[in-house]
Design a protein around this motif. Structure first.
Motif, PDB file in Angstrom:
ATOM      1  N   PRO A   1     102.221 -35.655 -25.903  1.00  0.00           N
ATOM      2  CA  PRO A   1     100.849 -35.180 -26.158  1.00  0.00           C
ATOM      3  C   PRO A   1      99.779 -36.041 -25.489  1.00  0.00           C
ATOM      4  CG  PRO A   1     102.150 -35.028 -28.154  1.00  0.00           C
ATOM      5  CD  PRO A   1     103.019 -35.720 -27.141  1.00  0.00           C
ATOM      6  N   LYS A   2      99.954 -37.357 -25.496  1.00  0.00           N
ATOM      7  CA  LYS A   2      98.928 -38.246 -24.939  1.00  0.00           C
ATOM      8  C   LYS A   2      98.810 -38.115 -23.426  1.00  0.00           C
ATOM      9  CE  LYS A   2     102.114 -42.185 -24.597  1.00  0.00           C
ATOM     10  NZ  LYS A   2     102.390 -43.559 -25.063  1.00  0.00           N
ATOM     11  N   GLU A   3      99.801 -37.475 -22.790  1.00  0.00           N
ATOM     12  CA  GLU A   3      99.778 -37.311 -21.335  1.00  0.00           C
ATOM     13  C   GLU A   3      99.202 -35.955 -20.903  1.00  0.00           C
ATOM     14  OE1 GLU A   3     103.658 -39.704 -19.853  1.00  0.00           O
ATOM     15  OE2 GLU A   3     104.105 -37.958 -21.098  1.00  0.00           O
ATOM     16  N   ARG A   4      98.715 -35.159 -21.838  1.00  0.00           N
ATOM     17  CA  ARG A   4      98.309 -33.787 -21.522  1.00  0.00           C
ATOM     18  C   ARG A   4      96.807 -33.590 -21.390  1.00  0.00           C
ATOM     19  NH1 ARG A   4     102.589 -29.576 -24.313  1.00  0.00           N
ATOM     20  NH2 ARG A   4     104.439 -30.895 -24.124  1.00  0.00           N
ATOM     21  N   ASP A   5      96.013 -34.621 -21.506  1.00  0.00           N
ATOM     22  CA  ASP A   5      94.565 -34.541 -21.347  1.00  0.00           C
ATOM     23  C   ASP A   5      93.956 -33.490 -22.280  1.00  0.00           C
ATOM     24  OD1 ASP A   5      92.008 -35.048 -20.328  1.00  0.00           O
ATOM     25  OD2 ASP A   5      92.194 -33.489 -18.800  1.00  0.00           O
TER      26      ASP A   5
ATOM     27  N   LEU B   1      91.561 -28.202 -28.506  1.00  0.00           N
ATOM     28  CA  LEU B   1      92.349 -27.302 -29.338  1.00  0.00           C
ATOM     29  C   LEU B   1      91.831 -27.376 -30.778  1.00  0.00           C
ATOM     30  CD1 LEU B   1      95.931 -28.275 -28.072  1.00  0.00           C
ATOM     31  CD2 LEU B   1      94.378 -26.568 -27.121  1.00  0.00           C
ATOM     32  N   PHE B   2      91.669 -26.209 -31.407  1.00  0.00           N
ATOM     33  CA  PHE B   2      91.184 -26.139 -32.790  1.00  0.00           C
ATOM     34  C   PHE B   2      92.176 -25.328 -33.608  1.00  0.00           C
ATOM     35  CE2 PHE B   2      87.513 -26.532 -30.042  1.00  0.00           C
ATOM     36  CZ  PHE B   2      86.694 -27.459 -30.682  1.00  0.00           C
ATOM     37  N   ASP B   3      92.762 -25.943 -34.632  1.00  0.00           N
ATOM     38  CA  ASP B   3      93.737 -25.262 -35.477  1.00  0.00           C
ATOM     39  C   ASP B   3      93.112 -24.938 -36.831  1.00  0.00           C
ATOM     40  OD1 ASP B   3      95.995 -24.158 -36.546  1.00  0.00           O
ATOM     41  OD2 ASP B   3      97.115 -26.029 -36.717  1.00  0.00           O
ATOM     42  N   GLU B   4      92.535 -23.730 -36.953  1.00  0.00           N
ATOM     43  CA  GLU B   4      91.884 -23.255 -38.176  1.00  0.00           C
ATOM     44  C   GLU B   4      90.962 -24.320 -38.785  1.00  0.00           C
ATOM     45  OE1 GLU B   4      93.923 -20.593 -40.721  1.00  0.00           O
ATOM     46  OE2 GLU B   4      95.757 -20.650 -39.540  1.00  0.00           O
ATOM     47  N   PRO B   5      90.009 -24.845 -38.013  1.00  0.00           N
ATOM     48  CA  PRO B   5      89.212 -25.979 -38.491  1.00  0.00           C
ATOM     49  C   PRO B   5      88.258 -25.661 -39.631  1.00  0.00           C
ATOM     50  CG  PRO B   5      88.307 -25.153 -36.441  1.00  0.00           C
ATOM     51  CD  PRO B   5      89.596 -24.418 -36.667  1.00  0.00           C
ATOM     52  N   LEU B   6      87.944 -24.383 -39.869  1.00  0.00           N
ATOM     53  CA  LEU B   6      86.948 -24.040 -40.881  1.00  0.00           C
ATOM     54  C   LEU B   6      87.556 -23.463 -42.157  1.00  0.00           C
ATOM     55  CD1 LEU B   6      84.213 -22.361 -38.621  1.00  0.00           C
ATOM     56  CD2 LEU B   6      84.676 -24.791 -39.023  1.00  0.00           C
ATOM     57  N   SER B   7      88.867 -23.371 -42.227  1.00  0.00           N
ATOM     58  CA  SER B   7      89.492 -22.646 -43.340  1.00  0.00           C
ATOM     59  C   SER B   7      89.332 -23.355 -44.681  1.00  0.00           C
ATOM     60  CB  SER B   7      90.975 -22.406 -43.052  1.00  0.00           C
ATOM     61  OG  SER B   7      91.647 -23.627 -42.876  1.00  0.00           O
ATOM     62  N   ASN B   8      89.043 -24.659 -44.680  1.00  0.00           N
ATOM     63  CA  ASN B   8      88.881 -25.391 -45.937  1.00  0.00           C
ATOM     64  C   ASN B   8      87.440 -25.388 -46.443  1.00  0.00           C
ATOM     65  OD1 ASN B   8      91.572 -26.064 -46.104  1.00  0.00           O
ATOM     66  ND2 ASN B   8      91.331 -28.046 -45.102  1.00  0.00           N
TER      67      ASN B   8
ATOM     68  N   ILE C   1     101.238 -26.001 -26.933  1.00  0.00           N
ATOM     69  CA  ILE C   1     100.309 -26.454 -25.896  1.00  0.00           C
ATOM     70  C   ILE C   1      99.959 -27.926 -26.111  1.00  0.00           C
ATOM     71  CG2 ILE C   1      97.985 -26.165 -24.946  1.00  0.00           C
ATOM     72  CD1 ILE C   1      98.201 -23.179 -25.727  1.00  0.00           C
ATOM     73  N   ALA C   2      99.798 -28.310 -27.388  1.00  0.00           N
ATOM     74  CA  ALA C   2      99.435 -29.691 -27.711  1.00  0.00           C
ATOM     75  C   ALA C   2     100.586 -30.664 -27.530  1.00  0.00           C
ATOM     76  CB  ALA C   2      98.922 -29.757 -29.146  1.00  0.00           C
ATOM     77  N   GLY C   3     101.814 -30.151 -27.489  1.00  0.00           N
ATOM     78  CA  GLY C   3     102.975 -31.029 -27.405  1.00  0.00           C
ATOM     79  C   GLY C   3     103.522 -31.449 -28.749  1.00  0.00           C
ATOM     80  N   LEU C   4     103.053 -30.814 -29.821  1.00  0.00           N
ATOM     81  CA  LEU C   4     103.540 -31.134 -31.168  1.00  0.00           C
ATOM     82  C   LEU C   4     104.774 -30.313 -31.541  1.00  0.00           C
ATOM     83  CD1 LEU C   4     100.074 -31.279 -32.972  1.00  0.00           C
ATOM     84  CD2 LEU C   4     101.369 -33.149 -31.922  1.00  0.00           C
ATOM     85  N   GLU C   5     105.064 -29.272 -30.760  1.00  0.00           N
ATOM     86  CA  GLU C   5     106.279 -28.480 -30.914  1.00  0.00           C
ATOM     87  C   GLU C   5     106.965 -28.391 -29.555  1.00  0.00           C
ATOM     88  OE1 GLU C   5     107.665 -27.060 -33.518  1.00  0.00           O
ATOM     89  OE2 GLU C   5     106.095 -26.882 -35.059  1.00  0.00           O
TER      90      GLU C   5
ATOM     91  N   ALA D   1      92.447 -32.793 -26.591  1.00  0.00           N
ATOM     92  CA  ALA D   1      92.042 -33.290 -27.904  1.00  0.00           C
ATOM     93  C   ALA D   1      92.188 -32.159 -28.900  1.00  0.00           C
ATOM     94  CB  ALA D   1      90.606 -33.793 -27.864  1.00  0.00           C
ATOM     95  N   MET D   2      92.542 -32.495 -30.139  1.00  0.00           N
ATOM     96  CA  MET D   2      92.829 -31.457 -31.126  1.00  0.00           C
ATOM     97  C   MET D   2      92.083 -31.724 -32.423  1.00  0.00           C
ATOM     98  SD  MET D   2      96.569 -29.967 -32.100  1.00  0.00           S
ATOM     99  CE  MET D   2      96.769 -28.507 -33.122  1.00  0.00           C
TER     100      MET D   2
END
Length: 362
Positions: free
Chosen positions: A72-76, A156-163, A49-53, A78-79
């Motif tokens: 990614p910069k064209e997809r409006d 988009l949040f990718d496991e932001p609290l796991s650390n 979804i983010a355009g990183l894959e 934030a991650m």
């Protein structure tokens, strides 16, 4: 058209397919949580979804517009990443405003935006500090503030609290929940922690093996899981599973196994009669077992208490029922002793039945 639509999304690495035609719609202003064990495909879905894959097959639609070929910069969007990804040589204000400065926004606009989002996430007093002078929770707030400053349509949040440690994770969960109420945006959150999913989500999407197993509100998934995997994944302590069979006797239907013989409710009995297999798995949540010495035998489990884990107001009992281990939640002042065999009442309306072969709910 919903804000985001994943249409038959496929991801391959060489000859290995890790996402198998995922179909998912996420409504505008909805907090959607993708949850599942490691390797289930949730982070891969988020990164696509983010355009990183790259998308191997299928399409990603945002407000009716195909975006899978866009940068990614064209997809409006934030991650927020798991590892914060802050610039160590910049202070908090500079980290928050980085994307705005790259876009050459007016200085007055940047300053106002930084102040607004810093107040929203509780960083007003830390704007001059460098990341090294912040705690883990404060660094994660900076990462969230940086995403909010972009004013994107999708977060988009990718496991932001796991650390973070357990106490800080609980605090940050509450802050995220409050933030999602203030920021009316589409938020997609990836985690392997089912507690985060249950407490944050408007809608949970449970993934396993590259497939969506079930989606719905936290209450729907907790009370009406479609299969054994979802039932066992959501809920802490997890659901108990006991092998057994369906038996009809004197006009009633029983779930019978080693150490138990439970009469089913009318609704469960009707579903059992319509099912084509007699081999089942009985599911009972630890919180649905109630200590009751006088409970009828066909409405109770007789369990030998092996271990009692004191956790404050409650104790978690590890018990045996025939060959199976059964977990029970009880008030910590419940009178019991290790090695005792006690009777626990089972509400017949709260048991779950699964086909033993397919693991689908009956």
């Amino acid at each position: 058209m919903p804000a985001i639509h994943l249409e038959k999304l496929v991801k391959r690495y060489g000859n290995v397919e890790v996402l198998h035609g995922v179909e998912l719609e996420m409504a505008d202003n909805e907090f959607t949580v993708l949850v599942g064990p490691s390797g289930c495909g949730k982070s891969t879905t988020l990164r696509m979804i983010a355009g990183l894959e790259e998308v191997s097959d299928g399409e990603i639609w945002v407000d009716g517009r195909p975006v899978s070929k866009l940068e990614p910069k064209e997809r409006d969007l934030a991650m927020v990443f798991q590892d914060y990804a802050l610039y160590p040589h910049m202070n908090v204000a500079q980290n928050i405003s980085f994307a705005l400065r790259l876009a050459r926004r007016p200085k007055a606009e940047i300053d106002k935006k930084v102040r607004d989002v810093a107040e929203m996430v509780g960083l007003t007093d830390f704007l001059a500090r460098k990341p090294a002078a912040l705690s883990g929770g404060q660094r994660q707030r900076v990462a969230m503030a940086r995403a909010l400053a972009k004013d994107s349509g999708i977060f988009l949040f990718d496991e932001p609290l796991s650390n973070l440690d357990a106490k800080l994770r609980g605090q940050m969960r509450a802050e995220l929940a409050l933030m999602s109420q203030r920021v009316e945006k589409n938020m997609i959150y990836v985690t392997h922690d089912q507690i985060e999913a249950m407490t944050l989500a408007d809608r949970i999407v449970v993934m396993h093996g590259g497939y969506i197993q079930q989606q719905g509100t936290p209450e729907e998934l907790f009370k009406r899981p479609v299969n054994k995997f979802v039932a066992g994944f959501l809920g802490m302590p997890p659901m108990n599973f006991l092998d057994g069979e369906l038996v009809e006797r004197d006009g009633d239907v029983f779930a019978k196994g080693a150490g138990y013989d439970l009469r089913l409710s009318d609704d469960k009995a009707a579903a059992a009669r319509a099912h084509n297999s007699r081999d089942i798995v009985l599911g009972v949540r630890p919180s649905d077992l109630r200590y009751d010495a006088g409970a009828a035998a066909d409405r109770a489990l007789r369990l030998e208490v092996k271990i009692s884990e004191y956790v404050g107001a409650q104790s978690v009992l590890l018990c045996r029922s025939g060959p199976d281990q059964v977990t029970v939640e009880v008030a910590s002042d419940t009178p019991l002793a290790l090695g005792e065999t006690l009777t626990f009442a089972v509400d017949p309306n709260r048991v779950h039945l699964f086909d033993r072969k397919t693991e689908v709910a009956i």
